[in-house]
Design an enzyme around this catalytic site. Structure first.
Site, short mmCIF file in Angstrom:
data_model
loop_
_atom_site.label_atom_id
_atom_site.label_comp_id
_atom_site.label_asym_id
_atom_site.label_seq_id
_atom_site.Cartn_x
_atom_site.Cartn_y
_atom_site.Cartn_z
N TYR A 53 -2.09 21.46 -0.29
CA TYR A 53 -1.83 20.13 0.26
C TYR A 53 -2.97 19.17 -0.02
CZ TYR A 53 1.74 22.58 3.03
OH TYR A 53 2.81 23.34 3.44
N SER A 238 10.56 22.51 7.53
CA SER A 238 11.57 21.54 7.09
C SER A 238 12.73 21.41 8.06
CB SER A 238 12.10 21.90 5.69
OG SER A 238 12.64 20.78 5.05
N LEU A 245 17.75 14.72 7.49
CA LEU A 245 18.42 14.87 8.77
C LEU A 245 17.93 13.86 9.81
CD1 LEU A 245 18.70 18.77 8.94
CD2 LEU A 245 20.61 17.13 8.96
N THR A 246 17.30 12.79 9.34
CA THR A 246 16.96 11.67 10.23
C THR A 246 17.99 10.56 10.15
OG1 THR A 246 15.70 10.42 8.59
CG2 THR A 246 14.51 12.13 9.82
N GLY A 247 18.83 10.60 9.13
CA GLY A 247 19.82 9.55 8.91
C GLY A 247 19.34 8.42 8.02
N LYS A 248 18.05 8.41 7.69
CA LYS A 248 17.53 7.25 6.94
C LYS A 248 18.00 7.22 5.49
CE LYS A 248 13.00 9.44 6.06
NZ LYS A 248 11.58 9.36 6.43
#
Length: 350
Positions: A53, A238, A245-248
């Site tokens: 990362y 995830s 899965l936030t809808g954005k």
């Protein structure tokens, strides 16, 4: 915040683990410190990072997240209150981890990785040291919904699992790590690590970090039984399917500043039929009066085999929503509704 036992150990981790992979690219050091402060104020005691990362992987940002975590622990003088998890890369052709050459799960590379992580994290030990992905050739995530090339390809120089465990045994004896874990691993892989550890090759894996969310429940097929019977704890990553899965991203939207807009790395959640399935779950969340992100995180946290849900956020409001998921009363009606969708759409995003 509920604490749950990790594997067969005496470690108890919060039901929410704070993921860190955006720190160093999407998030500044100051923003990362603010996230850790807020999470720990809410009872989180578990941080997950990796030598890889921040994401997406780049030579110029590799290791930046561990440095940020290390700086925060030093500034807060709270190392003894943190359950710290990080990871060593599996086999990779990327040459920036080992100073200009590819990396494998062999002794020299694992020792190089752990020593660099310890230096960046400014600590003498790592509570949970995980193999980020297997060295052998398997599909990413290790749990495909169908067989690809068969027989599966094998590298002539594949490192045997017993040899990998022997190196981890050295790390435990040297006090560099306390426990070892797996990630993106298959049912066969988990069982082989357990088998070799019980033969005396090295430490027993205590955890498995695999993707688990509404559109990827492949863990339930074989791994759930393996992990239950062998007491290997699932650390679910995830839970929001990289934000889908936030809808954005519904109806093809690509908001400015969102991860898939910035990096175009969402292919795992852009498979055939995925958009329809994601939209159906996001719509279902709203029918229950919840933001999709809250609903998706609550689903994961309330699964009986999930020990800790690894959340991620790039803003404080997003983090508040993720932390609030621990308070959601998950009902039988919610579970039946989710299962009804899953019966029709399956796992479109393994």
């Amino acid at each position: 915040m509920q604490k749950r036992r990790l594997g067969r150990t005496d470690l108890h981790v919060s039901a929410i683990c704070l993921g860190t992979m955006t720190w160093g690219q999407q998030n500044t050091e100051a923003e990362a410190h603010a996230q850790m402060d807020l999470a720990f104020e809410h009872g989180v005691n578990f941080l997950d990072t990796a030598e890889l990362y921040s994401i997406p992987p780049k030579p110029e940002t590799q290791g930046s997240t561990e440095r940020i975590v290390g700086g925060w622990m030093k500034a807060r003088a709270n190392r003894d209150r943190v359950v710290l998890a990080t990871k060593v890369v599996g086999r990779t052709a990327n040459d920036w981890f080992r100073g200009g050459r590819p990396s494998k799960l062999v002794r020299a590379d694992i020792f190089d990785a752990v020593d660099k992580s310890l230096a960046r994290l400014q600590t003498d030990y790592i509570d949970l040291y995980q193999i980020h992905w297997p060295e052998r050739q398997i599909p990413w995530g290790a749990n495909p919904t169908r067989v690809g090339a068969w027989p599966a390809p094998r590298d002539a120089d594949e490192t045997p699992i017993a040899e990998i465990l022997a190196v981890f045994n050295e790390l435990v004896k040297a006090g560099k790590i306390r426990h070892m874990g797996l990630s993106n691993e298959s049912a066969w892989g988990v069982m082989r690590f357990v088998f070799e550890s019980e033969r005396g090759a090295g430490p027993r894996p205590i955890s498995l970090q695999n993707a688990y969310n509404l559109v990827n429940r492949t863990f339930e097929v074989n791994l759930a039984e393996v992990c239950d019977r062998e007491q290997v704890s699932l650390l679910a990553y995830s839970p929001l399917a990289q934000g889908y899965l936030t809808g954005k991203y519904d109806h093809g939207a690509r908001p400015v500043g969102a991860r898939s807009t910035l990096f175009n790395r969402g292919q795992r959640y852009e498979t055939p039929n995925a958009a329809e399935a994601l939209l159906e779950y996001n719509t279902l969340a709203r029918k229950f009066g919840m933001e999709p992100a809250l609903f998706a995180n609550a689903f994961v946290i309330n699964r009986p085999f999930v020990i800790s849900n690894i959340i991620g956020a790039t803003s404080i409001p997003q983090l508040h929503t993720a932390l609030a998921s621990i308070e959601v009363k998950w009902t039988e009606e919610m579970q039946k509704s989710v299962d009804a969708v899953h019966q029709r759409v399956g796992n479109p995003c393994p």
